[in-house]
Scaffold this active site. Structure first.
Site, PDB file in Angstrom:
ATOM      1  N   HIS A  72       8.101   0.208 -10.402  1.00 18.13           N
ATOM      2  CA  HIS A  72       6.766   0.468 -10.938  1.00 18.13           C
ATOM      3  C   HIS A  72       6.314   1.853 -10.478  1.00 18.13           C
ATOM      4  CE1 HIS A  72       5.151  -3.675 -12.288  1.00 18.13           C
ATOM      5  NE2 HIS A  72       6.476  -3.662 -12.347  1.00 18.13           N
ATOM      6  N   TYR A 200      -5.416  -4.408 -11.633  1.00 18.48           N
ATOM      7  CA  TYR A 200      -6.448  -4.819 -10.689  1.00 18.48           C
ATOM      8  C   TYR A 200      -7.792  -4.682 -11.401  1.00 18.48           C
ATOM      9  CZ  TYR A 200      -2.985  -4.389  -6.930  1.00 18.48           C
ATOM     10  OH  TYR A 200      -1.873  -4.531  -6.124  1.00 18.48           O
ATOM     11  N   PRO A 292      -4.679  -9.609   0.632  1.00 24.72           N
ATOM     12  CA  PRO A 292      -3.541  -9.288  -0.231  1.00 24.72           C
ATOM     13  C   PRO A 292      -3.782  -8.143  -1.199  1.00 24.72           C
ATOM     14  CG  PRO A 292      -4.598 -11.330  -0.933  1.00 24.72           C
ATOM     15  CD  PRO A 292      -5.229 -10.948   0.360  1.00 24.72           C
ATOM     16  N   LYS A 296      -0.041  -5.260   1.251  1.00 28.17           N
ATOM     17  CA  LYS A 296       0.423  -4.617   2.476  1.00 28.17           C
ATOM     18  C   LYS A 296       0.976  -5.585   3.520  1.00 28.17           C
ATOM     19  CE  LYS A 296      -0.319  -0.583   1.084  1.00 28.17           C
ATOM     20  NZ  LYS A 296       0.883   0.093   0.593  1.00 28.17           N
ATOM     21  N   TYR A 384      -0.792   3.325  -1.532  1.00 29.66           N
ATOM     22  CA  TYR A 384      -0.215   2.172  -2.227  1.00 29.66           C
ATOM     23  C   TYR A 384       1.312   2.156  -2.123  1.00 29.66           C
ATOM     24  CZ  TYR A 384      -0.056  -1.627  -5.610  1.00 29.66           C
ATOM     25  OH  TYR A 384       0.136  -2.860  -6.196  1.00 29.66           O
TER      26      TYR A 384
END
Length: 389
Positions: A72, A200, A292, A296, A384
């Protein structure tokens, strides 16, 4: 019995540490209180930072990951009925890999068994002795028999409820915690993902996340009340609520189906300091927990494994103790950065009971700044995909 390192906990962090030590000829015994099948039955997140993938390659267990994992190069943020992307690879020249934690654990167990390494299952009454001295040992019962392992070091990879953290005296350790006033209701379904990237979503009804395990297996979450239980939510009610929290053009593409797993997870941020006491070292959830949001948990455990593995390797190969002496300091420096990112990202996307109209406007402004500012997107992407070890 005697070994060099006793690893308490047969989850992915303990197994990865054991496999890395094995590549350097360092002997380790893994103790697990459940069965292998039980460990492999736990459903967890599956977004792997590049640093974790590098560790799996070094451990010699990344072949299947590279065949089946999904690269990704970005993610999607939805808010106010709109959606925008953050391009990880363009901003950082790195990416993440979607590959289930269960698959990581399976690969590590297969490699451990193929190498004939010792794993003790169904152990109970584990006690760590003498960790503050030069000759630690671990006792436990198995099948009604008492057993003892003498060792040089103990790695506590046994999670939040394990014995390792509690072995450190209360007057030595300090704990920091934030409990969030909501949970995540998640389902797993044999349906194609709604988007090629994770989504998200911030909505006036609460947070939502569209994730996946592979091209035919999807994982979806919605923010829910802590008083809820999975039985309160039919599949139909879940899908309807998820659609309400997504932009219309995403909701109409959502393929629904029967859930094959449904659960509610509370959210908390937690850190204990120090992560080392004498010859006992804490790794992963034994020392810290993140919400979550941002995935991480496993990745931060992997960075702990990296620092501990490097310290133990240095000790056994050169006799130097600098790496193990500074383990807690180095691990915590990265842990707190991951905690900050997870806390910030959670604050960006969720609805909190105490939020005022001003707070909501600040949340909107923060999302708009992320959407419109390349420097902010780069900072987000760097966190990220994973900060360097």
């Amino acid at each position: 019995m005697k070994t060099q390192v006793v690893i308490i906990g047969g989850g992915p962090s303990g197994l990865l540490l054991g496999q890395l030590l094995h590549t350097r000829g360092i002997e380790a015994v893994v103790l697990e209180r459940k069965t292998r099948d039980y460990v492999l039955g736990r459903i967890r997140a599956g977004v792997l930072e590049s640093g974790l993938v590098d560790l799996l390659e070094e451990a010699g267990v990344a072949d299947r990951l590279h065949r089946e994992g999904q690269r990704h190069t970005g993610t999607q943020i939805a808010a106010g009925g709109e959606m925008f992307g953050v391009a990880f690879s363009a901003l950082t020249d790195r990416h993440v890999t979607v590959y289930g934690q269960t698959e990581v654990t399976q690969d590590l167990y297969d490699a451990r068994e193929a190498a004939g390494l010792r794993t003790e299952f169904l152990v109970e009454d584990v006690v760590i002795h003498g960790a503050d001295g030069d000759a630690p040992f671990v006792t436990y019962t198995q099948g009604g028999s008492e057993r003892r392992i003498d060792c040089d070091f103990v790695a506590g990879c046994d999670g939040f409820h394990g014995v390792s953290r509690k072995t450190i005296p209360e007057d030595v350790r300090r704990e920091y915690e934030k409990v969030y006033p909501f949970g995540w209701l998640g389902i797993l379904s044999r349906t194609p993902p709604v988007h090629e990237e994770l989504i998200y979503a911030n909505s006036e009804r609460g947070f939502a996340l569209c994730s996946m395990r592979n091209e035919n297996l999807s994982r979806y979450y919605i923010q829910c009340d802590l008083s809820d239980s999975p039985e309160d939510w039919s599949d139909e009610a879940f899908w309807a609520e998820l659609k309400r929290r997504l932009p219309d053009h995403v909701a109409k593409d959502l393929v629904t189906g029967p859930s094959i797993e449904k659960s509610i997870a509370p959210l908390r941020s937690f850190v204990t300091e120090p992560m080392r006491w004498g010859r006992l070292f804490l790794c992963g959830d034994a020392a810290h927990i993140v919400p979550p949001t941002g995935a991480k948990g496993l990745n931060t455990a992997a960075s702990d494994v990296h620092y501990l593995y490097e310290g133990l390797r240095q000790f056994y190969e050169t006799g130097e103790s600098e790496g193990i002496d500074r383990y807690s300091e180095r691990a915590l420096l990265r842990v707190w950065k991951a905690e900050r990112f997870s806390w910030w990202f959670s604050s960006l996307l969720h609805r909190y009971p105490e939020q005022t109209a001003f707070d909501l406007k600040m949340q909107e402004a923060e999302i708009a700044f992320l959407r419109d500012n390349e420097a902010q997107q780069r900072a987000f992407a760097e966190n990220y995909v994973g900060l360097p070890y």
